[in-house]
Motif scaffolding. Structure first.
Motif, PDB file in Angstrom:
ATOM      1  N   LYS A   1     -14.886  44.781  52.924  1.00 34.88           N
ATOM      2  CA  LYS A   1     -15.152  44.877  51.453  1.00 34.88           C
ATOM      3  C   LYS A   1     -14.260  43.220  52.073  1.00 34.88           C
ATOM      4  CE  LYS A   1     -10.872  45.922  50.048  1.00 34.88           C
ATOM      5  NZ  LYS A   1     -10.401  46.710  49.356  1.00 34.88           N
ATOM      6  N   MET A   2     -14.366  42.356  50.816  1.00 37.73           N
ATOM      7  CA  MET A   2     -13.497  41.314  50.893  1.00 37.73           C
ATOM      8  C   MET A   2     -12.249  41.173  50.609  1.00 37.73           C
ATOM      9  SD  MET A   2     -14.574  38.188  47.812  1.00 37.73           S
ATOM     10  CE  MET A   2     -15.933  37.333  49.124  1.00 37.73           C
TER      11      MET A   2
ATOM     12  N   VAL B   1     -12.227  49.856  37.664  1.00 38.88           N
ATOM     13  CA  VAL B   1     -11.532  49.191  38.626  1.00 38.88           C
ATOM     14  C   VAL B   1     -12.694  49.233  39.989  1.00 38.88           C
ATOM     15  CG1 VAL B   1      -9.101  50.638  39.349  1.00 38.88           C
ATOM     16  CG2 VAL B   1     -11.497  52.306  39.356  1.00 38.88           C
ATOM     17  N   GLY B   2     -12.616  48.406  41.173  1.00 37.86           N
ATOM     18  CA  GLY B   2     -13.454  48.354  42.469  1.00 37.86           C
ATOM     19  C   GLY B   2     -13.780  49.543  42.770  1.00 37.86           C
TER      20      GLY B   2
ATOM     21  N   ILE C   1      -3.451  45.390  38.819  1.00 38.72           N
ATOM     22  CA  ILE C   1      -4.107  44.679  39.721  1.00 38.72           C
ATOM     23  C   ILE C   1      -2.719  44.163  40.632  1.00 38.72           C
ATOM     24  CG2 ILE C   1      -4.156  42.923  38.058  1.00 38.72           C
ATOM     25  CD1 ILE C   1      -6.291  42.026  39.950  1.00 38.72           C
ATOM     26  N   GLN C   2      -2.744  44.275  41.719  1.00 38.29           N
ATOM     27  CA  GLN C   2      -1.447  43.562  42.787  1.00 38.29           C
ATOM     28  C   GLN C   2      -1.155  42.393  43.006  1.00 38.29           C
ATOM     29  OE1 GLN C   2      -0.492  44.889  46.200  1.00 38.29           O
ATOM     30  NE2 GLN C   2      -1.286  46.805  45.924  1.00 38.29           N
TER      31      GLN C   2
ATOM     32  N   GLY D   1     -15.801  42.333  41.236  1.00 36.23           N
ATOM     33  CA  GLY D   1     -15.771  44.621  41.442  1.00 36.23           C
ATOM     34  C   GLY D   1     -14.940  44.851  39.987  1.00 36.23           C
ATOM     35  N   ALA D   2     -14.234  43.834  39.239  1.00 36.71           N
ATOM     36  CA  ALA D   2     -13.030  44.727  38.714  1.00 36.71           C
ATOM     37  C   ALA D   2     -12.479  43.608  37.030  1.00 36.71           C
ATOM     38  CB  ALA D   2     -11.254  44.838  38.914  1.00 36.71           C
TER      39      ALA D   2
ATOM     40  N   PRO E   1     -19.398  47.548  42.550  1.00 38.78           N
ATOM     41  CA  PRO E   1     -18.010  47.317  42.675  1.00 38.78           C
ATOM     42  C   PRO E   1     -17.642  47.202  44.063  1.00 38.78           C
ATOM     43  CG  PRO E   1     -19.828  49.423  42.790  1.00 38.78           C
ATOM     44  CD  PRO E   1     -20.808  47.847  42.092  1.00 38.78           C
ATOM     45  N   VAL E   2     -18.887  47.047  45.039  1.00 38.23           N
ATOM     46  CA  VAL E   2     -18.168  46.783  45.980  1.00 38.23           C
ATOM     47  C   VAL E   2     -18.853  45.318  46.575  1.00 38.23           C
ATOM     48  CG1 VAL E   2     -17.887  47.166  48.878  1.00 38.23           C
ATOM     49  CG2 VAL E   2     -18.057  49.118  47.083  1.00 38.23           C
ATOM     50  N   VAL E   3     -17.329  44.276  46.564  1.00 34.89           N
ATOM     51  CA  VAL E   3     -18.153  42.929  46.937  1.00 34.89           C
ATOM     52  C   VAL E   3     -17.755  42.805  48.556  1.00 34.89           C
ATOM     53  CG1 VAL E   3     -18.110  40.619  46.879  1.00 34.89           C
ATOM     54  CG2 VAL E   3     -17.604  42.051  45.183  1.00 34.89           C
TER      55      VAL E   3
ATOM     56  N   GLY F   1     -14.693  39.023  44.953  1.00 32.61           N
ATOM     57  CA  GLY F   1     -14.265  40.964  44.897  1.00 32.61           C
ATOM     58  C   GLY F   1     -13.633  41.692  43.556  1.00 32.61           C
ATOM     59  N   ASN F   2     -12.381  40.504  43.225  1.00 33.95           N
ATOM     60  CA  ASN F   2     -11.936  40.905  42.244  1.00 33.95           C
ATOM     61  C   ASN F   2     -12.564  40.673  40.410  1.00 33.95           C
ATOM     62  OD1 ASN F   2      -8.626  39.719  43.352  1.00 33.95           O
ATOM     63  ND2 ASN F   2      -9.594  41.544  43.436  1.00 33.95           N
TER      64      ASN F   2
ATOM     65  N   ASP G   1     -12.575  50.714  45.984  1.00 35.22           N
ATOM     66  CA  ASP G   1     -12.488  50.925  46.901  1.00 35.22           C
ATOM     67  C   ASP G   1     -10.847  51.710  46.463  1.00 35.22           C
ATOM     68  OD1 ASP G   1     -11.404  48.877  45.725  1.00 35.22           O
ATOM     69  OD2 ASP G   1      -9.772  48.317  46.323  1.00 35.22           O
ATOM     70  N   GLN G   2     -11.063  51.541  44.901  1.00 35.10           N
ATOM     71  CA  GLN G   2     -10.143  52.413  43.560  1.00 35.10           C
ATOM     72  C   GLN G   2     -10.155  53.476  43.724  1.00 35.10           C
ATOM     73  OE1 GLN G   2      -6.771  51.460  43.518  1.00 35.10           O
ATOM     74  NE2 GLN G   2      -7.197  49.634  44.905  1.00 35.10           N
TER      75      GLN G   2
ATOM     76  N   HIS H   1      -9.614  36.810  43.792  1.00 33.44           N
ATOM     77  CA  HIS H   1     -11.260  36.112  44.862  1.00 33.44           C
ATOM     78  C   HIS H   1     -12.177  36.946  44.288  1.00 33.44           C
ATOM     79  CE1 HIS H   1     -11.011  40.553  45.999  1.00 33.44           C
ATOM     80  NE2 HIS H   1      -9.843  40.454  47.228  1.00 33.44           N
TER      81      HIS H   1
HETATM   82  P1  AMP Z   1      -6.659  44.045  43.987  1.00 29.13           P
HETATM   83  O1  AMP Z   1      -6.498  42.915  44.541  1.00 29.13           O
HETATM   84  O2  AMP Z   1      -6.559  45.303  45.649  1.00 29.13           O
HETATM   85  O3  AMP Z   1      -5.046  44.426  43.744  1.00 29.13           O
HETATM   86  O4  AMP Z   1      -8.027  45.257  43.534  1.00 29.13           O
HETATM   87  C1  AMP Z   1      -7.447  44.765  42.376  1.00 29.13           C
HETATM   88  C2  AMP Z   1      -8.806  45.078  41.852  1.00 29.13           C
HETATM   89  O5  AMP Z   1     -10.215  44.063  42.255  1.00 29.13           O
HETATM   90  C3  AMP Z   1      -8.942  46.319  42.027  1.00 29.13           C
HETATM   91  O6  AMP Z   1      -9.758  47.096  41.076  1.00 29.13           O
HETATM   92  C4  AMP Z   1      -9.727  46.602  42.955  1.00 29.13           C
HETATM   93  O7  AMP Z   1     -10.646  47.754  43.665  1.00 29.13           O
HETATM   94  C5  AMP Z   1     -10.727  45.542  43.243  1.00 29.13           C
HETATM   95  N1  AMP Z   1     -11.188  45.199  44.027  1.00 29.13           N
HETATM   96  C6  AMP Z   1     -10.292  44.619  45.001  1.00 29.13           C
HETATM   97  N2  AMP Z   1     -11.565  44.114  46.303  1.00 29.13           N
HETATM   98  C7  AMP Z   1     -12.781  44.358  45.587  1.00 29.13           C
HETATM   99  C8  AMP Z   1     -13.637  43.889  46.694  1.00 29.13           C
HETATM  100  N3  AMP Z   1     -14.010  43.361  47.625  1.00 29.13           N
HETATM  101  N4  AMP Z   1     -14.643  44.200  45.390  1.00 29.13           N
HETATM  102  C9  AMP Z   1     -14.797  45.165  44.536  1.00 29.13           C
HETATM  103  N5  AMP Z   1     -13.931  45.007  44.113  1.00 29.13           N
HETATM  104  C10 AMP Z   1     -12.771  44.844  44.589  1.00 29.13           C
END
Ligand code: AMP
Ligand code: TRP
Length: 347
Positions: free
Chosen positions: A216-217, A169-170, A33-34, A46-47, A206-208, A42-43, A172-173, A40
């Protein structure tokens, strides 16, 4: 009743059950995760919910990917702070250092060596056609650094260095995960069977969608609900959500199947069908439904917020957990590197 397939926040998971490994090797979970600073909704939906669940099912390794973040974050102090905030957020939401390994990517520098080696089996064309690369080029046209192009190779290295099999993962990955699998296959073809092909594991959401109800959030869009923030901010964010755009007057019947607020209610109470019915029959208005959602989100995350603030007040504790995590992974990372170097003719 709403069809689950029409629900933007609960597309059915492609493969809810984690992979088994053909070679008989133990199944292992890995995700990255970044360090974006905030966690948020979505994180979590979704994950992170799956990170927490999978710690009890498999050996689980979770990584805060600061090397990846360097493709967009160029201030050292900001990156350090965000890394700590993300660690505190993950621990607050339920990652338990006794049941999983949590660490920072740059604390195990073998990831970057493996990424280089994997680059030599990865055609440039695979990277250029990656949708997230094209999105990033559009998002930061003045900073199209090479890290953006090779991002998925480092991601593949993160996963295969621990021979992970399940990657929560969500959605988007999904493209990155598919590319990881292609890179794995390319390596195995050239140097013999070395790495398992990891499977993505999705949640019920998987997509919030973000507060705009369209995209996508995402922190970069600015449409997030920051679940560990102070209640006032969460309330403002939820109250700003776009609902059914065709419901103009309070008396108009709503369409809960396209309303993001109604859809999110399903994760915060058993009465979401009643809530949807209230909207459909105009018994309730969008404002009522949003207020209720804000209350429920705030209540749901209150204990996590408390843990988060407690952890942030004790940075040495967080650093200790992250250091222990990276140390614990050293033998595994080094064993993979020894095997890979030998196969590639580097020893
Ligand atoms: P990130 O903040 O982009 O590193 O995302 C961390 C994890 O949260 C990853 O597995 C993403 O796929 C998931 N993720 C981020 N945003 C969303 C979203 N809006 N809906 C579902 N999963 C998400
Ligand atoms: N690219 C992922 C994201 O932006 C983060 C990530 C890096 C990752 N390495 C990974 C996810 C390995 C899963 C597995 O969310």
């Amino acid at each position: 009743m709403t069809s689950p397939t029409s629900n933007p926040t609960s597309e059915p998971a492609a493969n809810a059950s984690p992979a088994t490994v053909a070679s008989g090797a133990p199944a292992r979970t890995f995700s990255g995760i970044q360090p974006s600073g905030i966690v948020h909704l979505g994180n979590d939906l979704g994950a992170i919910r799956n990170y927490v669940r999978l710690q009890d099912e498999y050996e689980a390794i979770y990584c805060i990917v600061d090397y990846h973040a360097l493709t967009s974050t160029h201030d050292g102090d900001v990156l350090r702070t965000r890394t700590r905030e993300m660690a505190a957020g993950l621990l607050a939401l339920g990652l338990d250092p006794d049941r999983c390994t949590l660490f920072v990517q740059s604390h195990r520098p073998e990831h970057t060596e493996l990424a280089w080696l994997l680059m030599t089996v990865t055609p440039v064309s695979w990277l250029e056609r990656t949708p997230t690369y094209k999105e990033k080029v559009a998002q930061q046209p003045d900073d199209v650094n090479h890290g953006l192009l090779t991002y998925p190779v480092l991601q593949a290295a993160d996963i295969v260095i621990y021979k992970a099999t399940n990657v929560p993962v969500g959605k988007d990955q999904a493209a990155h995960l598919e590319l990881s699998r292609e890179i794995t296959r390319a390596f195995n073809r050239r140097y013999g069977d070395t790495f398992p092909e990891a499977q993505a594991v999705f949640t019920e959401a998987p997509v919030v969608l973000g507060t705009d109800g369209v995209r996508k959030m995402s922190k970069s869009v600015g449409n997030t609900i920051d679940i560990l923030a102070e209640p006032d901010l969460i309330r403002r964010q939820v109250m700003s959500m776009v609902t059914d755009t065709l419901r103009i007057r309070r008396t108009d019947p709503g369409r809960p199947e396209v309303c993001n607020v109604c859809q999110l209610h399903r994760f915060f109470g058993d009465d979401y069908l009643e809530i949807q019915d209230g909207e459909r029959t105009a018994r309730t208005g969008c404002v009522d439904t949003k207020k209720l959602l804000a209350d429920r989100i705030i209540r749901h995350y209150a204990p996590a917020r408390e843990r988060y603030l407690e952890l942030m007040a004790h940075p040495a504790e967080i650093e200790g957990i992250l250091e222990t995590g990276a140390d614990r992974l050293r033998p595994m990372a080094q064993a993979t590197m020894d095997e890979v170097r030998a196969k590639m003719g580097l020893r």
